[in-house]
Design a protein around this motif. Structure first.
Motif, PDB file in Angstrom:
ATOM      1  N   ARG A 195      -4.720   2.767  -6.150  1.00  0.00           N
ATOM      2  CA  ARG A 195      -4.306   1.551  -6.843  1.00  0.00           C
ATOM      3  C   ARG A 195      -5.150   1.312  -8.086  1.00  0.00           C
ATOM      4  NH1 ARG A 195      -3.211  -2.987  -3.047  1.00  0.00           N
ATOM      5  NH2 ARG A 195      -1.256  -1.845  -3.112  1.00  0.00           N
ATOM      6  N   GLY A 235       0.783  -5.989  -4.341  1.00  0.00           N
ATOM      7  CA  GLY A 235      -0.120  -4.942  -4.819  1.00  0.00           C
ATOM      8  C   GLY A 235      -0.915  -5.320  -6.046  1.00  0.00           C
ATOM      9  N   ASP A 265       1.807   2.437  -3.368  1.00  0.00           N
ATOM     10  CA  ASP A 265       0.756   3.047  -4.187  1.00  0.00           C
ATOM     11  C   ASP A 265       0.208   4.321  -3.541  1.00  0.00           C
ATOM     12  OD1 ASP A 265       0.619   1.549  -6.532  1.00  0.00           O
ATOM     13  OD2 ASP A 265      -0.608  -0.027  -5.625  1.00  0.00           O
ATOM     14  N   GLU A 290       0.829  -1.204   0.000  1.00  0.00           N
ATOM     15  CA  GLU A 290       0.000   0.000   0.000  1.00  0.00           C
ATOM     16  C   GLU A 290       0.863   1.254   0.000  1.00  0.00           C
ATOM     17  OE1 GLU A 290      -4.181  -1.248   1.967  1.00  0.00           O
ATOM     18  OE2 GLU A 290      -2.623  -0.778   3.401  1.00  0.00           O
TER      19      GLU A 290
END
Ligand code: PLP
Ligand code: SF4
Length: 472
Positions: A142, A364, A133, A130
């Motif tokens: 994202r 991700g 992003d 996280e």
């Protein structure tokens, strides 16, 4: 070090947090408890229904915990684990514990266990990447049309299985004015973001005035269509759902709320009342469950949970495979258990009560839905399907061939084609970046396959003589 993330992203020390008068600090409630005799989590307490009292009286130390549950005294590792991953249990949530040992699902979700210290190297503090992003601190962008705003690092109860163990609870603080401005500016500059998820921590632990400032800021961006709030408050602190709170939220509609029930023991009259208040304020409710070993990894338990949810007008939205988070290995189940549960639910439960089983991909990759295989076989003329009973049927395909689906307009494109573009015939290949072969291709000098100037001189002259011979 985990704590640095908070300093970098959520709680810059040099900025004041959003002005909120009721802001609690990490040391506040704990100190208050240490100095006075802890109150047993008794529903008879006159302030039981006061959510601030519930927060102030959370169980935060091994001492508090064993005062309430003396049978846990032998588990001395709890204190050490709580130093690494904070503990907080509201008296309300503690009152849902039926047996004071690790067989109890509510206890397992709230009381630290020695196994949290197990840290094999395939587990990470931030497995969903996280932080990678985050274009601005506190905002994860994202998916093209959605962004996730981390409003606070505080929760009323710290779930032992939390995916954000790296931030939740280290320092109970909220987003700063400056960060909120930066996020709002980013959203103004990115009109493709239509849906903002307000998350944390738990945003509903914020004072109402502070949560309102965040909602107002997000609503001030005309391109944002819907706002979502992710909260576990209806489960662990239902007293927080006051009329004042729901009336405030309703001013910023459309607002959706996703909550986090994991076990039927969490479905109580209090939780039901909290969900009713939210639903009556016109807020559509969804639920995100995490599949947890020894807690809810049994098809019948998920069935009972989902039935209870729809009775409270809460739509089961996601059933999450446990993330590869450091400190949660003991809760993980194999993916096959999730598939098994999905197989069980279909046919037994209304489609309205069946969540989507998803794996939030490491690195991700985002959420990947998984289902048992219902498609047995397919040809241009017929598709063979099976149902939950094992019945196999032929679905004859239309006689007329289908035109292909239209391509996405360039303006709406994500940066690169996805699998849909391949299946619809709008792209012919997706190449993984960074592979050996790709590297070789990229580093290759631009050249003709056989360039004349690279030829061996002897070969050139030989060739020339042959050529001149044929000319004669
Ligand atoms: C889960 C998630 C969302 C929301 O996804 P939905 O599938 O629309 O619920 C948005 N951003 C991030 C980073 C997420 O992890
Ligand atoms: S409420 Fe959510 S953010 Fe807070 S500890 Fe539980 S899972 Fe983590």
């Amino acid at each position: 070090m985990e704590t640095s993330i908070i300093n970098e992203t959520l709680a810059s020390k040099d900025e004041p947090p959003l002005s909120g008068t009721e802001q609690t600090s990490a040391s506040g409630p704990a100190t208050a408890l240490q100095n006075s005799a802890p109150e047993t989590p008794s529903r008879q307490h006159p302030k039981w229904n006061d959510w601030r009292w519930q927060i102030r009286n959370r169980i935060r130390t091994f001492q508090d915990l064993t005062d309430f549950f003396p049978s846990l005294r032998s588990h001395s590792s709890i204190a050490k684990v709580a130093e690494k991953y904070p503990m907080a249990i509201t008296p309300y949530y503690a009152s849902l514990i039926k047996t004071a040992d690790y067989s109890d699902p509510v206890l397992q979700m709230s009381v630290p266990q020695g196994q949290e210290m197990f840290a094999p190297d395939f587990l990470h503090a931030d497995p969903l990447e996280e932080e990678e992003d985050m274009p601005v601190p506190g905002l994860v962008h994202r998916y093209r049309d959605r962004a996730l705003l981390m409003a606070t690092t505080m929760c009323s109860m710290y779930c032992r299985h939390c995916t954000r163990k790296r931030v939740a609870g280290y320092e109970e603080s909220s987003i700063s004015v400056c960060q909120l401005n930066e996020i709002t500016n980013y959203l103004h500059a990115h009109p493709e973001v239509k849906d903002v998820v307000i998350s944390g921590g738990d945003p509903m632990t914020l004072p109402t005035s502070l949560l309102e400032r965040i909602l107002m800021a997000v609503r001030s961006v005309p391109s944002v269509e819907i706002i979502r709030i992710g909260t576990r408050v209806p489960v662990v602190l239902p007293q927080r759902i006051t009329n004042e709170l729901t009336q405030m939220i309703a001013k910023y509609h459309p607002v959706w709320v996703n909550t986090h029930f994991n076990h039927p023991n969490e479905i109580t009259p209090e939780a039901q009342a909290a969900c009713a208040k939210l639903a009556n304020a016109g807020i559509p409710l969804g639920n995100q469950t995490v599949l947890l070993r020894g807690i809810n990894d049994v098809p019948q338990v998920i069935e009972e949970l989902c039935r209870g949810l729809v009775r409270m007008r809460v739509r089961p939205y996601y059933l999450f495979q446990c993330d590869l988070v450091r400190g949660v290995e003991h809760f993980r189940t194999p993916i096959s258990r999730g598939i098994e549960i999905m197989e069980y639910l279909r046919g037994r439960l209304s489609g309205l009560a069946i969540p989507a089983f998803v794996v939030d991909a490491p690195h991700g990759g985002g959420k990947i839905p998984l289902l048992p295989n219902y498609l047995v076989s397919t040809s241009p003329t017929n598709t063979v399907l099976r149902n939950y009973e094992g019945m196999m049927v032929n679905y004859p395909e239309p006689v007329e061939p289908m035109p292909r689906a239209p391509a996405t307009s360039p303006a709406l494109r994500t940066s690169s084609p996805g699998v849909w573009d391949l299946s619809a015939g709008h792209a012919s290949v997706i190449v993984p970046a960074g592979g050996q072969r790709q590297k070789r291709r990229a580093s290759r000098k631009s050249h003709r396959t056989l360039a004349r100037e690279d030829q061996h001189p002897e070969f050139s002259s030989l060739l020339e003589s042959i050529m001149s011979d044929t000319n004669n």
